[in-house]
Design an enzyme around this catalytic site. Structure first.
Site, PDB file in Angstrom:
ATOM      1  CG  ASP A  15      -1.750   1.270   1.475  1.00 18.00           C
ATOM      2  OD1 ASP A  15      -1.768   1.938   0.502  1.00 18.00           O
ATOM      3  OD2 ASP A  15      -2.588   1.172   2.422  1.00 18.00           O
ATOM      4  CB  ILE A  16       1.568   4.013  -2.652  1.00 23.67           C
ATOM      5  CG1 ILE A  16       2.628   4.633  -3.174  1.00 23.67           C
ATOM      6  CG2 ILE A  16       0.227   4.709  -2.802  1.00 23.67           C
ATOM      7  CD1 ILE A  16       2.646   5.123  -4.415  1.00 23.67           C
ATOM      8  N   GLY A  37      -9.467   2.930  -6.648  1.00 22.34           N
ATOM      9  CA  GLY A  37      -8.042   2.585  -6.641  1.00 22.34           C
ATOM     10  C   GLY A  37      -6.918   3.136  -5.776  1.00 22.34           C
ATOM     11  CB  VAL A  38      -3.525   4.480  -6.196  1.00 19.16           C
ATOM     12  CG1 VAL A  38      -3.316   5.166  -7.389  1.00 19.16           C
ATOM     13  CG2 VAL A  38      -2.443   4.398  -5.105  1.00 19.16           C
ATOM     14  CG  ASP A  39      -7.524   9.680  -7.180  1.00 19.93           C
ATOM     15  OD1 ASP A  39      -7.254  10.341  -5.974  1.00 19.93           O
ATOM     16  OD2 ASP A  39      -8.615   9.829  -7.862  1.00 19.93           O
ATOM     17  N   GLY A 127      -4.659   0.312 -13.690  1.00 24.70           N
ATOM     18  CA  GLY A 127      -5.590  -0.263 -13.039  1.00 24.70           C
ATOM     19  C   GLY A 127      -6.906  -0.187 -13.804  1.00 24.70           C
ATOM     20  CB  ALA A 128      -9.652   2.332 -13.253  1.00 27.94           C
ATOM     21  CE1 TYR A 129      -9.403   6.305 -15.680  1.00 31.18           C
ATOM     22  CE2 TYR A 129      -7.307   7.586 -15.750  1.00 31.18           C
ATOM     23  CZ  TYR A 129      -8.454   7.627 -15.503  1.00 31.18           C
ATOM     24  OH  TYR A 129      -9.009   8.691 -15.037  1.00 31.18           O
TER      25      TYR A 129
HETATM   26  P1  ADP Z   1      -5.405   4.149 -13.018  1.00 34.18           P
HETATM   27  O1  ADP Z   1      -6.804   4.796 -13.139  1.00 34.18           O
HETATM   28  O2  ADP Z   1      -4.328   5.230 -13.481  1.00 34.18           O
HETATM   29  O3  ADP Z   1      -5.471   2.929 -13.847  1.00 34.18           O
HETATM   30  P2  ADP Z   1      -5.705   2.766 -10.281  1.00 34.18           P
HETATM   31  O4  ADP Z   1      -5.675   3.311  -9.120  1.00 34.18           O
HETATM   32  O5  ADP Z   1      -6.950   2.203 -11.065  1.00 34.18           O
HETATM   33  O6  ADP Z   1      -5.215   3.779 -11.511  1.00 34.18           O
HETATM   34  O7  ADP Z   1      -4.505   1.681 -10.706  1.00 34.18           O
HETATM   35  C1  ADP Z   1      -3.143   1.892 -10.819  1.00 34.18           C
HETATM   36  C2  ADP Z   1      -2.290   0.957  -9.800  1.00 34.18           C
HETATM   37  O8  ADP Z   1      -2.216   1.228  -8.570  1.00 34.18           O
HETATM   38  C3  ADP Z   1      -2.736  -0.368 -10.176  1.00 34.18           C
HETATM   39  O9  ADP Z   1      -1.705  -1.233 -10.445  1.00 34.18           O
HETATM   40  C4  ADP Z   1      -3.343  -0.753  -8.749  1.00 34.18           C
HETATM   41  O10 ADP Z   1      -3.169  -2.090  -8.698  1.00 34.18           O
HETATM   42  C5  ADP Z   1      -2.557   0.073  -7.640  1.00 34.18           C
HETATM   43  N1  ADP Z   1      -3.216   0.356  -6.644  1.00 34.18           N
HETATM   44  C6  ADP Z   1      -4.451   0.323  -6.116  1.00 34.18           C
HETATM   45  N2  ADP Z   1      -4.377   0.872  -4.767  1.00 34.18           N
HETATM   46  C7  ADP Z   1      -3.247   0.909  -4.475  1.00 34.18           C
HETATM   47  C8  ADP Z   1      -2.516   1.060  -3.229  1.00 34.18           C
HETATM   48  N3  ADP Z   1      -3.307   1.559  -2.065  1.00 34.18           N
HETATM   49  N4  ADP Z   1      -1.133   1.423  -3.267  1.00 34.18           N
HETATM   50  C9  ADP Z   1      -0.522   1.025  -4.145  1.00 34.18           C
HETATM   51  N5  ADP Z   1      -1.214   0.817  -5.461  1.00 34.18           N
HETATM   52  C10 ADP Z   1      -2.205   0.785  -5.567  1.00 34.18           C
END
Ligand code: ADP
Length: 172
Positions: A15-16, A37-39, A127-129
């Protein structure tokens, strides 16, 4: 003076939002108003001040949202980091060529403006993109390794074990 140094690249796992670094990069939406997602994880863990600063950016510098490939910083609220650098990745198949690499370059440029020396990156657009993970990892590693910056350590944080193992293999 422009630097000729490039960051040392490390791979991280998990987890970042828990990373003890100067700046954490967010794979944000153009609206800057939060998403999944990460956002979503960054806004949940960092608390409401990050979103409040993002709203100010929308009211000021970015009334139409943050363009794909650009980056902008806010504080990091309750996160261990000092700053969040928001960047907007391209949706796979829709962005102009090179715009995923632009995300990494512009985030490093913002880190230099801030004076951040350690920066953690998620795997932007993977991820979602919908960006294929292997290609996303190659672009991240190559761009981070080749971009001149005062950032000393750039950590690419892979969320799940399988993607982390893939990144270890690709880095060789
Ligand atoms: P995007 O919309 O740019 O694709 P996402 O958040 O859907 O962004 O995904 C980008 C990457 O972040 C994916 O590889 C996903 O597995 C990862 N991700 C999601 N949550 C976390 C987190 N808490 N820490 C690190 N990476 C994460």
């Amino acid at each position: 003076m422009t630097t000729t140094r490039t960051p040392r690249i490390e791979l991280g796992h998990g987890d970042i939002t828990q990373m003890r670094v100067d700046a954490v990069v967010n794979a944000a939406k153009s609206s800057l108003l939060g998403g999944g997602g990460v956002d979503g994880a960054i806004h949940r863990a960092g608390g409401p001040t990050i979103l409040a600063e993002c709203r100010e950016l929308r009211a000021g510098r970015f009334p139409d949202g943050l363009p794909v490939g650009r980056a902008v910083a806010t504080g990091a609220g309750d996160l261990p980091a000092r700053w969040v650098i928001h960047t907007v990745g391209p949706v796979y198949g829709h962005g102009p060529a090179g715009s995923l690499a632009d995300c990494y370059r512009s985030s490093l440029a913002v880190a230099d403006e801030l004076g951040a020396r350690s920066v953690a990156f998620p795997l932007i657009s993977a991820g979602a993109y919908g960006w294929p993970r292997e290609d996303a990892i190659r672009i991240a590693l190559t761009t981070l390794a080749e971009t001149p910056s005062e950032v000393t350590v750039a950590t690419l944080v892979l969320f799940d074990a399988e993607t982390h193992a893939l990144a270890e293999r690709l880095r060789g």
